[in-house]
Write a protein that holds these residues in place. Structure first.
Motif, mmCIF file in Angstrom:
data_model
loop_
_atom_site.group_PDB
_atom_site.id
_atom_site.type_symbol
_atom_site.label_atom_id
_atom_site.label_comp_id
_atom_site.label_asym_id
_atom_site.label_seq_id
_atom_site.Cartn_x
_atom_site.Cartn_y
_atom_site.Cartn_z
ATOM 1 N N GLY A 296 7.645 30.071 15.849
ATOM 2 C CA GLY A 296 7.272 29.641 14.507
ATOM 3 C C GLY A 296 5.762 29.504 14.348
ATOM 4 N N ASP A 297 5.357 28.943 13.209
ATOM 5 C CA ASP A 297 3.948 28.730 12.890
ATOM 6 C C ASP A 297 3.622 27.249 13.019
ATOM 7 O OD1 ASP A 297 3.865 31.408 12.286
ATOM 8 O OD2 ASP A 297 3.842 31.129 10.115
ATOM 9 N N TYR A 298 2.425 26.956 13.574
ATOM 10 C CA TYR A 298 2.029 25.575 13.825
ATOM 11 C C TYR A 298 0.560 25.380 13.483
ATOM 12 C CZ TYR A 298 6.232 25.944 16.663
ATOM 13 O OH TYR A 298 7.513 26.164 17.083
ATOM 14 N N TRP A 299 0.248 24.337 12.731
ATOM 15 C CA TRP A 299 -1.141 23.960 12.483
ATOM 16 C C TRP A 299 -1.686 23.309 13.739
ATOM 17 C CZ3 TRP A 299 -3.810 25.866 8.632
ATOM 18 C CH2 TRP A 299 -3.122 26.306 7.490
ATOM 19 N N VAL A 300 -2.927 23.603 14.069
ATOM 20 C CA VAL A 300 -3.550 23.131 15.309
ATOM 21 C C VAL A 300 -4.609 22.087 14.992
ATOM 22 C CG1 VAL A 300 -4.859 23.834 17.349
ATOM 23 C CG2 VAL A 300 -3.179 25.400 16.349
ATOM 24 N N GLU A 301 -4.549 20.974 15.694
ATOM 25 C CA GLU A 301 -5.581 19.942 15.588
ATOM 26 C C GLU A 301 -6.479 20.028 16.807
ATOM 27 O OE1 GLU A 301 -4.295 16.010 14.662
ATOM 28 O OE2 GLU A 301 -2.604 16.727 13.478
ATOM 29 N N ALA A 302 -7.635 19.388 16.730
ATOM 30 C CA ALA A 302 -8.556 19.362 17.863
ATOM 31 C C ALA A 302 -7.857 18.741 19.074
ATOM 32 C CB ALA A 302 -9.814 18.577 17.517
ATOM 33 N N LYS A 303 -8.057 19.360 20.228
ATOM 34 C CA LYS A 303 -7.464 18.849 21.464
ATOM 35 C C LYS A 303 -8.177 17.573 21.894
ATOM 36 C CE LYS A 303 -6.523 23.480 23.084
ATOM 37 N NZ LYS A 303 -7.053 24.531 23.939
ATOM 38 N N GLN A 304 -7.457 16.744 22.611
ATOM 39 C CA GLN A 304 -8.047 15.512 23.131
ATOM 40 C C GLN A 304 -9.226 15.825 24.041
ATOM 41 O OE1 GLN A 304 -7.263 12.570 21.919
ATOM 42 N NE2 GLN A 304 -8.899 11.663 23.127
ATOM 43 N N SER A 305 -9.115 16.893 24.837
ATOM 44 C CA SER A 305 -10.205 17.262 25.746
ATOM 45 C C SER A 305 -11.456 17.670 24.962
ATOM 46 C CB SER A 305 -9.772 18.399 26.677
ATOM 47 O OG SER A 305 -9.378 19.531 25.928
ATOM 48 N N ASP A 306 -11.278 18.318 23.814
ATOM 49 C CA ASP A 306 -12.426 18.667 22.966
ATOM 50 C C ASP A 306 -13.060 17.415 22.365
ATOM 51 O OD1 ASP A 306 -12.122 21.402 23.423
ATOM 52 O OD2 ASP A 306 -10.798 21.668 21.698
ATOM 53 N N LYS A 307 -12.223 16.477 21.957
ATOM 54 C CA LYS A 307 -12.739 15.219 21.411
ATOM 55 C C LYS A 307 -13.531 14.454 22.470
ATOM 56 C CE LYS A 307 -9.032 14.688 18.025
ATOM 57 N NZ LYS A 307 -7.851 13.908 17.633
ATOM 58 N N GLN A 308 -13.022 14.441 23.701
ATOM 59 C CA GLN A 308 -13.724 13.760 24.801
ATOM 60 C C GLN A 308 -15.060 14.434 25.085
ATOM 61 O OE1 GLN A 308 -12.319 10.839 24.874
ATOM 62 N NE2 GLN A 308 -12.206 10.764 27.093
ATOM 63 N N ALA A 309 -15.077 15.763 25.063
ATOM 64 C CA ALA A 309 -16.320 16.501 25.315
ATOM 65 C C ALA A 309 -17.363 16.164 24.246
ATOM 66 C CB ALA A 309 -16.046 17.995 25.354
ATOM 67 N N ALA A 310 -16.943 16.056 22.992
ATOM 68 C CA ALA A 310 -17.870 15.731 21.907
ATOM 69 C C ALA A 310 -18.394 14.307 22.023
ATOM 70 C CB ALA A 310 -17.195 15.948 20.556
ATOM 71 N N LEU A 311 -17.566 13.394 22.525
ATOM 72 C CA LEU A 311 -17.978 11.996 22.657
ATOM 73 C C LEU A 311 -19.137 11.806 23.630
ATOM 74 C CD1 LEU A 311 -14.600 10.025 22.646
ATOM 75 C CD2 LEU A 311 -16.396 9.989 20.903
ATOM 76 N N ARG A 312 -19.255 12.663 24.611
ATOM 77 C CA ARG A 312 -20.315 12.482 25.607
ATOM 78 C C ARG A 312 -21.699 12.670 25.031
ATOM 79 N NH1 ARG A 312 -21.147 17.717 29.279
ATOM 80 N NH2 ARG A 312 -20.576 19.265 27.739
ATOM 81 N N TRP A 313 -21.801 13.266 23.830
ATOM 82 C CA TRP A 313 -23.109 13.506 23.206
ATOM 83 C C TRP A 313 -23.530 12.371 22.298
ATOM 84 C CZ3 TRP A 313 -25.501 17.169 25.680
ATOM 85 C CH2 TRP A 313 -24.782 18.208 26.242
ATOM 86 N N GLN A 314 -22.694 11.351 22.124
ATOM 87 C CA GLN A 314 -23.054 10.239 21.230
ATOM 88 C C GLN A 314 -23.963 9.259 21.916
ATOM 89 O OE1 GLN A 314 -19.458 8.561 19.651
ATOM 90 N NE2 GLN A 314 -19.167 10.259 18.270
#
Length: 150
Positions: A132-150
């Motif tokens: 089927g078809d599925y909408w994709v949200e940001a992965k937790q690992s991507d969110k964690q990677a972005a947090l390191r720049w704050q």
């Protein structure tokens, strides 16, 4: 100096590197990243991925990401190309290139921009699989990677 594109068409890595090289002037480092559509998704084998965006808003977000990188590092040229539309596994989806006087700044800035792009750029992704078809949200690992720049 910055080149930000959201497009349906594929891009040529060699041409994009040449453009960065010409714009780099006396910079000593050019770092590029090319992202490909992966075959596997959370829901099985990917047949295709559809990417939608809000014209104007998406480009503005990418310009802001490049500006944030410039605030942190001394950079020469920046290129961000992100494709939209329907893409199949192994197709190119994103190109990011950055030049700088020193390699450390170029590497760090490119990692920063990709980490932020993955979580903050307004793209809507729908994966199509045999199940089927599925909408994709940001992965937790991507969110964690972005947090390191704050």
């Amino acid at each position: 100096m910055d080149r930000i594109l959201v497009q349906l068409e594929d891009f040529d890595i060699g041409n994009e590197y040449a453009h960065l090289r010409m714009a780099a002037n006396s910079d000593g480092a050019i770092v590029t990243f090319t992202g490909l559509v992966r075959e596997l998704s959370q829901h099985g084998n990917l047949e295709s991925m559809s990417l939608e965006h809000y014209p104007g808003m998406t480009e503005k977000a990418l310009i802001e990401i490049a500006a944030q990188a410039r605030e942190r590092w001394q950079l020469g040229s920046i290129t961000i190309i992100h494709r939209v539309g329907t893409l199949r596994p192994d197709e190119q989806i994103v190109f990011l290139g950055v030049s700088s006087t020193h390699r450390k700044s170029a590497y760090e800035a490119s990692m920063f921009m990709m980490d932020i792009l993955k979580t903050k750029a307004p793209f809507w992704k729908k994966e199509s699989t045999a199940e089927g078809d599925y909408w994709v949200e940001a992965k937790q690992s991507d969110k964690q990677a972005a947090l390191r720049w704050q």
